[in-house]
Design an enzyme around this catalytic site. Structure first.
Site, PDB file in Angstrom:
ATOM      1  N   TRP A  31      36.687  47.721  47.758  1.00 35.28           N
ATOM      2  CA  TRP A  31      36.823  46.280  48.025  1.00 35.28           C
ATOM      3  C   TRP A  31      37.393  46.107  49.428  1.00 35.28           C
ATOM      4  CZ3 TRP A  31      37.028  41.117  46.037  1.00 35.28           C
ATOM      5  CH2 TRP A  31      36.326  40.936  44.837  1.00 35.28           C
ATOM      6  N   THR A  65      41.272  48.166  44.380  1.00 35.23           N
ATOM      7  CA  THR A  65      42.685  48.543  44.447  1.00 35.23           C
ATOM      8  C   THR A  65      43.270  48.770  43.054  1.00 35.23           C
ATOM      9  OG1 THR A  65      42.979  47.418  46.547  1.00 35.23           O
ATOM     10  CG2 THR A  65      44.947  47.701  45.202  1.00 35.23           C
ATOM     11  N   GLU A  67      42.055  50.235  40.645  1.00 39.66           N
ATOM     12  CA  GLU A  67      41.720  51.578  40.153  1.00 39.66           C
ATOM     13  C   GLU A  67      42.533  52.688  40.836  1.00 39.66           C
ATOM     14  OE1 GLU A  67      39.089  49.204  40.572  1.00 39.66           O
ATOM     15  OE2 GLU A  67      39.300  49.021  38.395  1.00 39.66           O
ATOM     16  N   CYS A  90      43.252  47.081  49.854  1.00 44.41           N
ATOM     17  CA  CYS A  90      43.547  45.805  50.504  1.00 44.41           C
ATOM     18  C   CYS A  90      43.247  44.682  49.519  1.00 44.41           C
ATOM     19  CB  CYS A  90      42.685  45.659  51.756  1.00 44.41           C
ATOM     20  SG  CYS A  90      42.818  44.018  52.489  1.00 44.41           S
ATOM     21  N   ILE A  92      43.405  40.628  49.108  1.00 49.83           N
ATOM     22  CA  ILE A  92      43.546  39.398  49.896  1.00 49.83           C
ATOM     23  C   ILE A  92      43.651  38.215  48.942  1.00 49.83           C
ATOM     24  CG2 ILE A  92      42.460  37.921  51.634  1.00 49.83           C
ATOM     25  CD1 ILE A  92      41.172  40.422  52.824  1.00 49.83           C
ATOM     26  N   THR A  96      42.429  32.346  42.761  1.00 52.32           N
ATOM     27  CA  THR A  96      42.841  32.607  41.377  1.00 52.32           C
ATOM     28  C   THR A  96      44.058  33.531  41.355  1.00 52.32           C
ATOM     29  OG1 THR A  96      41.533  34.617  41.105  1.00 52.32           O
ATOM     30  CG2 THR A  96      40.389  32.509  40.728  1.00 52.32           C
ATOM     31  N   HIS A  98      44.119  36.558  40.401  1.00 61.27           N
ATOM     32  CA  HIS A  98      43.748  37.970  40.503  1.00 61.27           C
ATOM     33  C   HIS A  98      44.692  38.740  41.426  1.00 61.27           C
ATOM     34  CE1 HIS A  98      39.850  38.685  38.486  1.00 61.27           C
ATOM     35  NE2 HIS A  98      40.146  39.932  38.759  1.00 61.27           N
ATOM     36  N   PHE A 123      51.916  54.338  48.762  1.00 63.11           N
ATOM     37  CA  PHE A 123      51.411  52.964  48.590  1.00 63.11           C
ATOM     38  C   PHE A 123      50.884  52.441  49.935  1.00 63.11           C
ATOM     39  CE2 PHE A 123      52.149  48.315  48.217  1.00 63.11           C
ATOM     40  CZ  PHE A 123      51.507  48.060  47.021  1.00 63.11           C
ATOM     41  N   ARG A 137      46.836  44.585  60.465  1.00 64.55           N
ATOM     42  CA  ARG A 137      47.544  45.764  59.942  1.00 64.55           C
ATOM     43  C   ARG A 137      46.619  46.953  59.689  1.00 64.55           C
ATOM     44  NH1 ARG A 137      49.736  41.142  59.107  1.00 64.55           N
ATOM     45  NH2 ARG A 137      52.004  40.906  58.927  1.00 64.55           N
TER      46      ARG A 137
HETATM   47  C1  DLZ Z   1      38.342  41.576  41.279  1.00 64.34           C
HETATM   48  C2  DLZ Z   1      39.000  41.824  42.590  1.00 64.34           C
HETATM   49  C3  DLZ Z   1      39.417  40.756  43.409  1.00 64.34           C
HETATM   50  C4  DLZ Z   1      39.220  39.322  43.004  1.00 64.34           C
HETATM   51  N1  DLZ Z   1      39.973  40.944  44.590  1.00 64.34           N
HETATM   52  C5  DLZ Z   1      40.165  42.218  45.024  1.00 64.34           C
HETATM   53  C6  DLZ Z   1      40.766  42.464  46.279  1.00 64.34           C
HETATM   54  O1  DLZ Z   1      41.101  41.563  47.065  1.00 64.34           O
HETATM   55  N2  DLZ Z   1      40.957  43.759  46.640  1.00 64.34           N
HETATM   56  C7  DLZ Z   1      40.603  44.820  45.839  1.00 64.34           C
HETATM   57  O2  DLZ Z   1      40.818  45.972  46.217  1.00 64.34           O
HETATM   58  N3  DLZ Z   1      40.014  44.602  44.640  1.00 64.34           N
HETATM   59  C8  DLZ Z   1      39.783  43.341  44.225  1.00 64.34           C
HETATM   60  N4  DLZ Z   1      39.190  43.115  43.008  1.00 64.34           N
HETATM   61  C9  DLZ Z   1      38.692  44.289  42.241  1.00 64.34           C
HETATM   62  C10 DLZ Z   1      39.784  44.987  41.388  1.00 64.34           C
HETATM   63  O3  DLZ Z   1      40.639  45.782  42.201  1.00 64.34           O
HETATM   64  C11 DLZ Z   1      39.127  45.914  40.338  1.00 64.34           C
HETATM   65  O4  DLZ Z   1      38.246  46.785  40.981  1.00 64.34           O
HETATM   66  C12 DLZ Z   1      38.373  45.156  39.270  1.00 64.34           C
HETATM   67  O5  DLZ Z   1      39.182  44.164  38.684  1.00 64.34           O
HETATM   68  C13 DLZ Z   1      37.839  46.109  38.174  1.00 64.34           C
HETATM   69  O6  DLZ Z   1      38.934  46.768  37.512  1.00 64.34           O
END
Ligand code: DLZ
Length: 163
Positions: A31, A65, A67, A90, A92, A96, A98, A123, A137
């Protein structure tokens, strides 16, 4: 804020132990790949610059992240010879909740894995309000958090070996 006053990657190289005797895992979230790719490049370059052999760096992508901590646990349970694992991600802020769930889970998860395996798990996760703060960063005006994560990993690996 302190981060506005200094480049976050401005550490003293003289106090970094030589990394030649260590093995590291790097886990990178896909992500926000533009940012996590820059963190990864910074971490890799810094490990190599500080004496870590390329053959002793094991890199793995994971979807997000969230995972990172389970991947670190899987890695440490299978690769006993690793001295430390660097987790790069990362998150952001969006509209929501999340952001809060992922940040809380990864911070607690990484702490738990580190304690369970008695190994440093670093970390290297950016938790920012917007993309610009992340870019700042990840090789921008506040340095590269990937560099810092690599230095932290070497220092903690040395700490762990000292016992
Ligand atoms: C779902 C999600 C969202 C909304 N935002 C991010 C993010 O900004 N950065 C990131 O690394 N991962 C994001 N994810 C995905 C989650 O980390 C994860 O991969 C899913 O919820 C599946 O477990």
């Amino acid at each position: 804020m302190s981060s506005q006053l200094k480049n976050l990657s401005d550490f003293s190289h003289t106090s970094v132990p030589n990394g030649a005797k260590f093995k590291f895992g790097i886990i990178v979230a896909e992500w926000n790949a533009e940012i996590t790719g820059a963190l990864y490049n910074g971490a890799l370059k810094t490990l190599l610059e500080n004496g870590v052999a390329e053959k002793n760096i094991y890199s793995f992508p994971v979807p997000g992240t969230f995972e990172l901590s389970s991947a670190a646990a899987i890695l440490l349970s299978n690769e006993k010879s690793l001295d430390a694992v660097i987790c790069l991600g990362c998150v952001i802020q969006g509209d929501t909740k999340h952001f809060d769930f992922i940040c809380d889970a990864v911070a607690q998860g990484i702490t738990n894995v580190s304690i369970k395996y008695s190994k440093p798990v670093i970390f290297g996760v950016l938790t920012t309000n917007n993309l610009e703060q992340a870019q700042d960063r990840a090789g921008g005006k506040h340095g590269n958090k990937g560099d810092e994560a690599a230095i932290t990993a070497i220092k903690m690996a040395e700490f762990a070996r000292s016992f």
